[in-house]
Structures are given as structure tokens and as C-alpha cells.
Design an enzyme around this catalytic site. Sequence first.
Site, PDB file in Angstrom:
ATOM      1  N   HIS A 159     -30.111 -69.479 -76.159  1.00 29.51           N
ATOM      2  CA  HIS A 159     -28.735 -69.381 -75.642  1.00 29.51           C
ATOM      3  C   HIS A 159     -27.779 -70.392 -76.236  1.00 29.51           C
ATOM      4  CE1 HIS A 159     -31.892 -68.697 -72.549  1.00 29.51           C
ATOM      5  NE2 HIS A 159     -31.343 -67.511 -72.586  1.00 29.51           N
ATOM      6  N   ARG A 183     -23.256 -65.938 -77.478  1.00 30.99           N
ATOM      7  CA  ARG A 183     -22.729 -65.215 -76.306  1.00 30.99           C
ATOM      8  C   ARG A 183     -21.329 -65.659 -75.908  1.00 30.99           C
ATOM      9  NH1 ARG A 183     -26.726 -62.456 -72.795  1.00 30.99           N
ATOM     10  NH2 ARG A 183     -28.617 -62.406 -74.004  1.00 30.99           N
ATOM     11  N   GLY A 221     -14.789 -76.505 -61.751  1.00 25.86           N
ATOM     12  CA  GLY A 221     -14.591 -75.077 -61.505  1.00 25.86           C
ATOM     13  C   GLY A 221     -13.610 -74.809 -60.394  1.00 25.86           C
ATOM     14  N   GLU A 227     -18.069 -71.455 -53.807  1.00 25.06           N
ATOM     15  CA  GLU A 227     -18.110 -71.226 -55.259  1.00 25.06           C
ATOM     16  C   GLU A 227     -19.470 -70.616 -55.557  1.00 25.06           C
ATOM     17  OE1 GLU A 227     -19.896 -74.135 -57.628  1.00 25.06           O
ATOM     18  OE2 GLU A 227     -21.008 -73.519 -55.833  1.00 25.06           O
ATOM     19  N   GLU A 232     -22.009 -71.803 -58.206  1.00 23.43           N
ATOM     20  CA  GLU A 232     -22.881 -72.457 -59.202  1.00 23.43           C
ATOM     21  C   GLU A 232     -23.532 -73.773 -58.777  1.00 23.43           C
ATOM     22  OE1 GLU A 232     -19.685 -71.468 -59.976  1.00 23.43           O
ATOM     23  OE2 GLU A 232     -20.191 -69.666 -61.098  1.00 23.43           O
ATOM     24  N   ASP A 269      -8.015 -70.248 -54.277  1.00 23.60           N
ATOM     25  CA  ASP A 269      -7.652 -69.221 -53.306  1.00 23.60           C
ATOM     26  C   ASP A 269      -8.158 -69.604 -51.908  1.00 23.60           C
ATOM     27  OD1 ASP A 269     -10.175 -68.558 -54.828  1.00 23.60           O
ATOM     28  OD2 ASP A 269     -10.411 -67.173 -53.152  1.00 23.60           O
TER      29      ASP A 269
HETATM   30  N1  HPA Z   1     -15.742 -66.910 -53.756  1.00 24.51           N
HETATM   31  C1  HPA Z   1     -16.638 -67.317 -54.641  1.00 24.51           C
HETATM   32  N2  HPA Z   1     -16.320 -68.081 -55.672  1.00 24.51           N
HETATM   33  C2  HPA Z   1     -15.036 -68.454 -55.824  1.00 24.51           C
HETATM   34  C3  HPA Z   1     -14.062 -68.050 -54.929  1.00 24.51           C
HETATM   35  C4  HPA Z   1     -14.443 -67.240 -53.830  1.00 24.51           C
HETATM   36  O1  HPA Z   1     -13.605 -66.851 -53.000  1.00 24.51           O
HETATM   37  N3  HPA Z   1     -12.875 -68.561 -55.355  1.00 24.51           N
HETATM   38  C5  HPA Z   1     -13.144 -69.265 -56.482  1.00 24.51           C
HETATM   39  N4  HPA Z   1     -14.443 -69.190 -56.760  1.00 24.51           N
END
Ligand code: HPA
Length: 236
Positions: A5, A44, A90, A179, A181, A204
Amino acid sequence: MPTPHNSAIKGDIAKTVLMPGDPLRAKFIAENYLESPVCYNEVRGMLGYTGKYKGVPVSVQGSGMGMPSIGIYSWELFNEYGAENIIRVGTAGAIADKVDLRDVIIGISASTNSAYASQYRLPGTYAPTASWELASAAVKAAQAKGCNYHVGNIFSSDTFYDDADSLALWQKMGVLGIEMEAAALYMNAARAGKNALAILTVSDCPLKGLSTSAQERQTSFRDMMEIALETALTVN
Ligand code: HPA
């Protein structure tokens, strides 16, 4: 040796690696923050670069989305390439009421619905935990920047589109954000005897139906990236 990878050879990758999910964000960080970045991987499209930040070697590599993907890339960085510290940078969805759009979350622990820990055959429930050294340095960097930040438990989910709509249950347990990860990253770090941390910017609020515009995202991403880069300097 290159892996299936990653075409890097040992020595191409710095001791400390920033990992955004999106490989194009890895390119953005390399081009905007690192001196003389060199691209070491395009397999990739999972771009990886090594350069210097304030004179210190730092790598930045995409992880892809989800625990299987970051599981592969971070395992190889720790076990094949000699990485000592991985800092995920992230996005997250807010879960706790007090967490707002564009806030920064420093995840000191990561609850999960993933079966990733089953490979270790532990006789109980494992608690994926960040490196205290990285987390405390990130807190200092966030304070120095004066940004709104929260430190606590995050939820790493295998699903983005969750049929059961279970976020309210995690909210009751004081989880800050969702999230996909960190839990796998923290487990790989623990198993390898290395250090990991997830620094997240809130893109969000799924429980309130809010999200940031692309422009707003860019600015709050910069805060998070700068916190991660300053954190990297402390573990050189
Ligand atoms: N869910 C999962 N991962 C995410 C979200 C979410 O609402 N927003 C940003 N990463």
C-alpha cells in the site's frame, strides 16, 4: 521495503506523521506548511509527503476513511517504517451539546462499535486511549491559539449512515463527537508500543442538523493542522 500500500522505503518517513483522512488534505498540509516536501507515496492515491516544519522532519499521509483503512496505513507506519507518533487530523460530528461547529476536539479515548479489538483476543473490553504526551502538548497548542477546544472521549463508528440512529445514546455517556478512525489508530499504537492522538475539527452537528460551509471548513482545518504541527515539535 515498500508494502502493498505504500511505495516508501524505510527512512523516507519521519518519526512523527500527521494523518488526515483525505489524501488531498495531506497534499495541502505538505504544500502549505512543510519546507521542501517530497512525495513518497502515490499508491491508490493515498498521498504521503515528508518535509520539515520549523526545521523538524514531519511526514503527512492520507489514511482513507474508516478503521480498516487507517488500520492498514498506521500499522505499516508504526511497524514497517519506524514511525513513533501518529497524529490524526480529521473531522468529526458533534455529539455533546456543548460542542459547536468548528470547535476542536482532542480525543483522549475512543469508544467504538468496531470489532477491531477482537484480533487481540482480550478477556474483556479494551479502552483505546491516546498518548498523554501528545494530548497534553495539543492542549497547550490549542490554548496558545485561543481556539475553542474540548478534551475527552470520542466515538469511532464503522457507519456514517447509521440505520439505528444511536447518537443520543452515546451523548448520554458524555461522548464529545463522532468520527471513524481513532479507535483503530489508538489500538495499533498501543500494540506497537507507540504514540497516537486524534485532533478533530467539528464539521457538522448531526443531532442538530448543522454543517459547515467549505470555506469555514478550510479555516478551522488550519487551526487543527497548526495544533498538530506544534504538537509534532514537542516529541521530536
Ligand atoms: N459521522 C461520522 N464521521 C464523521 C461525521 C459524522 O457525522 N462528521 C465528520 N466525520
